[in-house]
Write a protein that holds these residues in place. Sequence first.
Motif: not given
Length: 632
Positions: A221, A253-255
């Motif tokens: 992430f 969170l940014y995957p």
Amino acid sequence: MKTQKFHRYLCRLLATACLLLVGGTGIVRAQADVEFDIDAPLKAAEGQPFKIAFTVSTQKSDISDARFSLPDIGGLSVISGPVRSVGVFMSDVNGVSQTRNTVTYTYWVKAERTGKIDIPAATVTVGGETYKTRPTAIESLSAEQARQQSGSSGAGGGNASDVGFEPVGKTRLASDDILLRIEVDKTDVYRGEPVVASLRIYTQVNIAGFENIKYPALNGFWAQEMDLSGQGDSRATLGGKVYHTQILRQWLLYPQRTGTIEIEQAQFTAIAQLVTQMPATGSPYDLFYGGAPQIKNVSARLVSPVVKIRVKELPRPQPDDFTGAVGQFELTGVATGDRFAANTAGSITLRLSGIGNFPLVEAPRITLPAAFEQFDMKTNERLVNTARGTTGEKTFEYPFIARAEGDYTIPGVRFSYFDPSTGKYNTLTTPDFPIRILRDEGNGASGLGMVSGVTKEDLQMLGSDIRFIRMGDPRLVRQGGAFLWSWGWFASVFVLAAAFVGLLVYLQKSIRERADIVRVKTKKANKVALRRLKRAKGYMNAGKESAFFEELLRALWGYMGDKLAIDVANLTKERVLGELVGRRGMDEEQAREFLNLISECEFAQYSPAAGVPMDKAYNAALDLIGRFENKI
């Protein structure tokens, strides 16, 4: 009997104080001036009275006009109340005085059933403004549950009424009294779609602090920690039980990859505060202290379960100008003007606003005519992380200088993004930017190389098509006369190789000799002895007999020890004589002459008047060392 009643009353009083450590408080600050909160226990025994207090406080001088309204609480019956009490609190911090007036409404109630009981928001009106408390909940326990959690059965028996007006704190820590959880708002997302992960603790006991804190690594992430200011504790139901809960840390969170990504375990050691009973000793002090509750700290290891996030790949095909933006965006563009003089600066500014993965958004691509010189782009941003993602705007400024006059049209900028709410790609396009470049009235005074009369793409950079004739000595080399592979080159290589081999042999020999400590000392024995004799001669010239003979003996003994490789501990006259005559083949008379000189020097060191003269001893030592050096 009176003593037992007093003990029971004291236990109930202290238990109430202990429970307040974990009691819930729902505070509402509608303005910086007014606070309205509720104070209620986390748990209560069914049918046993307990207290709920609503308090409103303000810095106003008078809140007597406050109008309070109790909500309808299903599952609780009011025994008495409200009891209205007024108080004034004054403080002085760093010379700043503050006074707060409070009004408290107290109710005595009892639970009519077991299980979770919700307390809706209460309202109060102060100065024409209405304020509400945060809704809260309590857990009503049966008599058996109250007895087990209060520890009364383990403290000598009792019945449910011994629990008191409020249940006393726990004496033992159960496995579900403190829970650590990582909660996410979504578990099935697209790559680049925001996920809010909250590290939350649930507790039914008071916690004094944490140790050995280990947060999850959040691999896979792009993580941004979120601000938790303004978020206090609250109550929540988990597994049918009411807990105090609070968010310890929260991430946006940014995957960054597809597939199943795991949020690793968080690990804490919580210091829980439990209640124990002070044992009775039979002394008169038991009237005041015997059987009273005590607080003890107990360590509890907390581990949050692993959380799995399923990340889907973005749909294909993707637009040509898509660079990974995910969210909802708007794009606007503006030029600093539509008319410029040649060789003057201008810029095009693009403003991207909305909500999404702003930190990962790349700058839109812009195409300028060949006659425009483009400079480094400038980026400014005003972003805020929220539960829906990163919101705000990003500004991209593209500076340029037009070198040739004429009319130009800069094509509109395209920007594509993926909207996870619709599952589709959207493309934003700005209008075209028509720009007219006027003649440079300074006739190129700026020195930037403007060619007047040449328009648009007809302008070519001089030096890119025809190279300038090189001046000076060209340093031409006759073909076939290069040094490489010539006889001179081979000779140089041979000489360098031979020198390298010789140096290598010399270094290896030197290393072997230096590694032989005995040989090194033997070779340096004469040099060391002469250096000591030189110091002895200095003492002789100064007339210092004792120092002279001491240094002379050190030179003689040291010479023999180094030359014969005998350490100081084994250096004796008998050993020296045997070594010289037996192993080295020296004449016994010369060996005894050397030892006799040592004896005379030792005698003269302590009896200077009867000993050998200094000059005679010095010359004899110098002569003997010279003779031995040629024979040993």
